[in-house]
Design a protein around this motif. Sequence first.
Motif, PDB file in Angstrom:
ATOM      1  N   UNK A   1     -53.511  -0.956 -61.942  1.00  7.71           N
ATOM      2  CA  UNK A   1     -53.427  -2.321 -61.421  1.00  7.71           C
ATOM      3  C   UNK A   1     -54.789  -2.932 -61.152  1.00  7.71           C
ATOM      4  N   UNK A   2     -55.842  -2.125 -61.264  1.00  4.75           N
ATOM      5  CA  UNK A   2     -57.238  -2.571 -61.121  1.00  4.75           C
ATOM      6  C   UNK A   2     -57.563  -3.274 -59.807  1.00  4.75           C
ATOM      7  N   UNK A   3     -57.108  -2.749 -58.641  1.00  5.96           N
ATOM      8  CA  UNK A   3     -57.458  -3.406 -57.380  1.00  5.96           C
ATOM      9  C   UNK A   3     -58.958  -3.307 -57.108  1.00  5.96           C
ATOM     10  N   UNK A   4     -59.448  -4.184 -56.262  1.00  8.27           N
ATOM     11  CA  UNK A   4     -60.860  -4.167 -55.862  1.00  8.27           C
ATOM     12  C   UNK A   4     -61.050  -3.111 -54.787  1.00  8.27           C
ATOM     13  N   UNK A   5     -61.786  -2.050 -55.109  1.00 16.81           N
ATOM     14  CA  UNK A   5     -62.117  -1.007 -54.139  1.00 16.81           C
ATOM     15  C   UNK A   5     -63.500  -1.294 -53.556  1.00 16.81           C
ATOM     16  N   UNK A   6     -63.824  -0.632 -52.458  1.00 14.22           N
ATOM     17  CA  UNK A   6     -65.155  -0.792 -51.872  1.00 14.22           C
ATOM     18  C   UNK A   6     -66.225  -0.387 -52.879  1.00 14.22           C
ATOM     19  N   UNK A   7     -66.041   0.733 -53.550  1.00 15.78           N
ATOM     20  CA  UNK A   7     -67.034   1.190 -54.529  1.00 15.78           C
ATOM     21  C   UNK A   7     -67.175   0.188 -55.679  1.00 15.78           C
ATOM     22  N   UNK A   8     -66.060  -0.307 -56.206  1.00 23.24           N
ATOM     23  CA  UNK A   8     -66.109  -1.276 -57.301  1.00 23.24           C
ATOM     24  C   UNK A   8     -66.800  -2.558 -56.855  1.00 23.24           C
ATOM     25  N   UNK A   9     -66.560  -2.971 -55.612  1.00 21.78           N
ATOM     26  CA  UNK A   9     -67.212  -4.174 -55.087  1.00 21.78           C
ATOM     27  C   UNK A   9     -68.724  -3.974 -54.981  1.00 21.78           C
ATOM     28  N   UNK A  10     -69.142  -2.815 -54.451  1.00 17.90           N
ATOM     29  CA  UNK A  10     -70.584  -2.523 -54.344  1.00 17.90           C
ATOM     30  C   UNK A  10     -71.208  -2.478 -55.739  1.00 17.90           C
ATOM     31  N   UNK A  11     -70.567  -1.808 -56.683  1.00 13.54           N
ATOM     32  CA  UNK A  11     -71.107  -1.724 -58.044  1.00 13.54           C
ATOM     33  C   UNK A  11     -71.187  -3.104 -58.696  1.00 13.54           C
ATOM     34  N   UNK A  12     -70.214  -3.977 -58.439  1.00 15.22           N
ATOM     35  CA  UNK A  12     -70.231  -5.329 -58.983  1.00 15.22           C
ATOM     36  C   UNK A  12     -71.388  -6.125 -58.398  1.00 15.22           C
ATOM     37  N   UNK A  13     -71.566  -6.038 -57.082  1.00 16.86           N
ATOM     38  CA  UNK A  13     -72.650  -6.757 -56.402  1.00 16.86           C
ATOM     39  C   UNK A  13     -74.005  -6.320 -56.945  1.00 16.86           C
ATOM     40  N   UNK A  14     -74.223  -5.017 -57.064  1.00 17.86           N
ATOM     41  CA  UNK A  14     -75.508  -4.506 -57.552  1.00 17.86           C
ATOM     42  C   UNK A  14     -75.748  -4.961 -58.995  1.00 17.86           C
ATOM     43  N   UNK A  15     -74.700  -4.977 -59.809  1.00 18.27           N
ATOM     44  CA  UNK A  15     -74.847  -5.427 -61.196  1.00 18.27           C
ATOM     45  C   UNK A  15     -75.192  -6.915 -61.274  1.00 18.27           C
ATOM     46  N   UNK A  16     -74.658  -7.708 -60.361  1.00 21.86           N
ATOM     47  CA  UNK A  16     -74.919  -9.149 -60.376  1.00 21.86           C
ATOM     48  C   UNK A  16     -76.273  -9.511 -59.779  1.00 21.86           C
ATOM     49  N   UNK A  17     -76.713  -8.759 -58.756  1.00 23.07           N
ATOM     50  CA  UNK A  17     -77.920  -9.132 -58.036  1.00 23.07           C
ATOM     51  C   UNK A  17     -77.638 -10.355 -57.181  1.00 23.07           C
ATOM     52  N   UNK A  18     -78.594 -10.742 -56.364  1.00 21.32           N
ATOM     53  CA  UNK A  18     -78.428 -11.936 -55.541  1.00 21.32           C
ATOM     54  C   UNK A  18     -77.866 -11.621 -54.167  1.00 21.32           C
ATOM     55  N   UNK A  19     -77.222 -12.626 -53.580  1.00 20.97           N
ATOM     56  CA  UNK A  19     -76.682 -12.542 -52.230  1.00 20.97           C
ATOM     57  C   UNK A  19     -75.163 -12.588 -52.301  1.00 20.97           C
ATOM     58  N   UNK A  20     -74.500 -11.616 -51.681  1.00 21.22           N
ATOM     59  CA  UNK A  20     -73.044 -11.530 -51.774  1.00 21.22           C
ATOM     60  C   UNK A  20     -72.443 -10.996 -50.476  1.00 21.22           C
ATOM     61  N   UNK A  21     -71.118 -11.115 -50.381  1.00 16.74           N
ATOM     62  CA  UNK A  21     -70.366 -10.607 -49.236  1.00 16.74           C
ATOM     63  C   UNK A  21     -69.200  -9.765 -49.754  1.00 16.74           C
ATOM     64  N   UNK A  22     -68.982  -8.640 -49.085  1.00 14.35           N
ATOM     65  CA  UNK A  22     -67.801  -7.822 -49.359  1.00 14.35           C
ATOM     66  C   UNK A  22     -66.972  -7.803 -48.085  1.00 14.35           C
ATOM     67  N   UNK A  23     -65.730  -8.268 -48.189  1.00 12.73           N
ATOM     68  CA  UNK A  23     -64.810  -8.253 -47.058  1.00 12.73           C
ATOM     69  C   UNK A  23     -63.806  -7.112 -47.223  1.00 12.73           C
TER      70      UNK A  23
END
Length: 160
Positions: free
Chosen positions: A61-83
Amino acid sequence: MTGNARRLATDLWRFGLVTLLICTSLVWVSAARAATFSVTTTQDAAKLGGSGANCQSTLGGNPCTLRAAVETVVALGGTHTINLGVAGTYTLTVLPSPLSISGVTLTIANTSGGSVTVDGNATGRVFSIGTPSAAQVSISGIAISNGLLPDYEIITIYYI
């Protein structure tokens, strides 16, 4: 108004307009890069390959996990928020276990309304922040437990 004065006034007006448009574009581009990712499960799984700027994990189902969110943020760079929108314990089970954060400005917040713990599962560090490049990280409303390294180090921070 003479011809030269009128031309000067028109040129200054155009210069002001162009400057305003450029400044507005720069602000818009910066704002467009910032994203908020909502974690929807306490399970641990890596980012789904090819998911680009979307937070999708390898779980069914591809839910957003904490690890996937961190990996996405690092890949994008910049300023982000994980809730973290789900109360409970986020146990790290993917090896290597640390959540590595570098080259970004990141806020990780508990928005669940309940208690949240990120558990290192006694397999290593919980977070590794700032390697290979500096990062600014704010973590709020979250307990961090069960990191395992010599001297009981559960978070490694570089470039202070």
